[in-house]
Write an enzyme that holds these catalytic residues in place. Sequence first.
Site, mmCIF file in Angstrom:
data_model
loop_
_atom_site.group_PDB
_atom_site.id
_atom_site.type_symbol
_atom_site.label_atom_id
_atom_site.label_comp_id
_atom_site.label_asym_id
_atom_site.label_seq_id
_atom_site.Cartn_x
_atom_site.Cartn_y
_atom_site.Cartn_z
ATOM 1 N N GLY A 20 0.753 -1.255 0.000
ATOM 2 C CA GLY A 20 0.000 0.000 0.000
ATOM 3 C C GLY A 20 0.780 1.300 0.000
ATOM 4 N N LEU A 98 -9.680 -7.768 -13.306
ATOM 5 C CA LEU A 98 -11.107 -7.423 -13.366
ATOM 6 C C LEU A 98 -11.716 -7.945 -14.669
ATOM 7 C CD1 LEU A 98 -10.708 -3.774 -12.028
ATOM 8 C CD2 LEU A 98 -11.701 -5.711 -10.766
ATOM 9 N N ASN A 112 -4.322 2.171 -13.512
ATOM 10 C CA ASN A 112 -3.405 1.260 -12.824
ATOM 11 C C ASN A 112 -1.992 1.819 -12.881
ATOM 12 O OD1 ASN A 112 -2.469 -1.218 -11.653
ATOM 13 N ND2 ASN A 112 -1.823 -1.894 -13.690
ATOM 14 N N HIS A 114 2.036 0.549 -13.044
ATOM 15 C CA HIS A 114 2.828 -0.643 -13.369
ATOM 16 C C HIS A 114 4.320 -0.283 -13.335
ATOM 17 C CE1 HIS A 114 3.560 -4.559 -15.113
ATOM 18 N NE2 HIS A 114 4.451 -3.977 -15.900
ATOM 19 N N ASP A 150 -2.210 -4.767 -18.745
ATOM 20 C CA ASP A 150 -1.178 -3.727 -18.828
ATOM 21 C C ASP A 150 -1.058 -3.093 -20.219
ATOM 22 O OD1 ASP A 150 -0.584 -4.229 -16.142
ATOM 23 O OD2 ASP A 150 0.916 -5.748 -16.651
ATOM 24 N N GLU A 179 7.037 5.793 -8.557
ATOM 25 C CA GLU A 179 5.611 5.433 -8.672
ATOM 26 C C GLU A 179 4.776 6.310 -7.745
ATOM 27 O OE1 GLU A 179 4.433 1.340 -8.242
ATOM 28 O OE2 GLU A 179 6.347 0.622 -8.958
#
Length: 194
Positions: A20, A98, A112, A114, A150, A179
Amino acid sequence: MAKLTGKKKIFCAVFISGRGTNLKSLHKYSQKKTSLINLKLVISNKSNVAGVKFARKNKIKTKVINYKNKQKAEKKILEILNENQIKLICLAGFMKILSKNFLKKFKNKIINIHPSLLPKYKGLNTHERVIQNREKFSGCTVHFVSEKLDSGKIIIQERIKILKKDNPKSLAKKILRIENKIYPRALQKIIPNF
Ligand code: GRF
């Protein structure tokens, strides 16, 4: 489509499965005056992970979803998202894929992060593969989620040089820091067009 005035923040959910750190960075961003989100909900498929503990400690509504049956799990998640009027989903280390049906319900509203320079190195173990292939650069990407893993439209990407002394672990650490920095920037970039 009406542009966001800057006053109204959109309700956002973050999906996690573990540590997280990206959730933390999105939470920090959400508390800034200039933030465009209200981080209203955390969804996790794992109960005892650091991300869930962080969310609970910071009083973010958190739901742990039993994923034994994917169809049921997604149905439940969709109910919770609707109840909370969620308009944007940020995947942040969420280790479940999903379904097509789920993606349809939130078309262009799921993003998202990556840890590679997509379209290179989709999937898992990116840093190991990058080092093995003696790449000169690596980095991370925030992208829209599409049916192919992705592969959705890229929103933002940042590149770093790989040093001779780097190994998968050192690279992962450096990239994770980036990130955490670019995820909020990606939101600032896309939300005004919602
Ligand atoms: C990050 O490296 C992200 O790029 C990948 O999963 C990892 C999640 O890390 N999708 P954290 O849980 O946000 O710390």
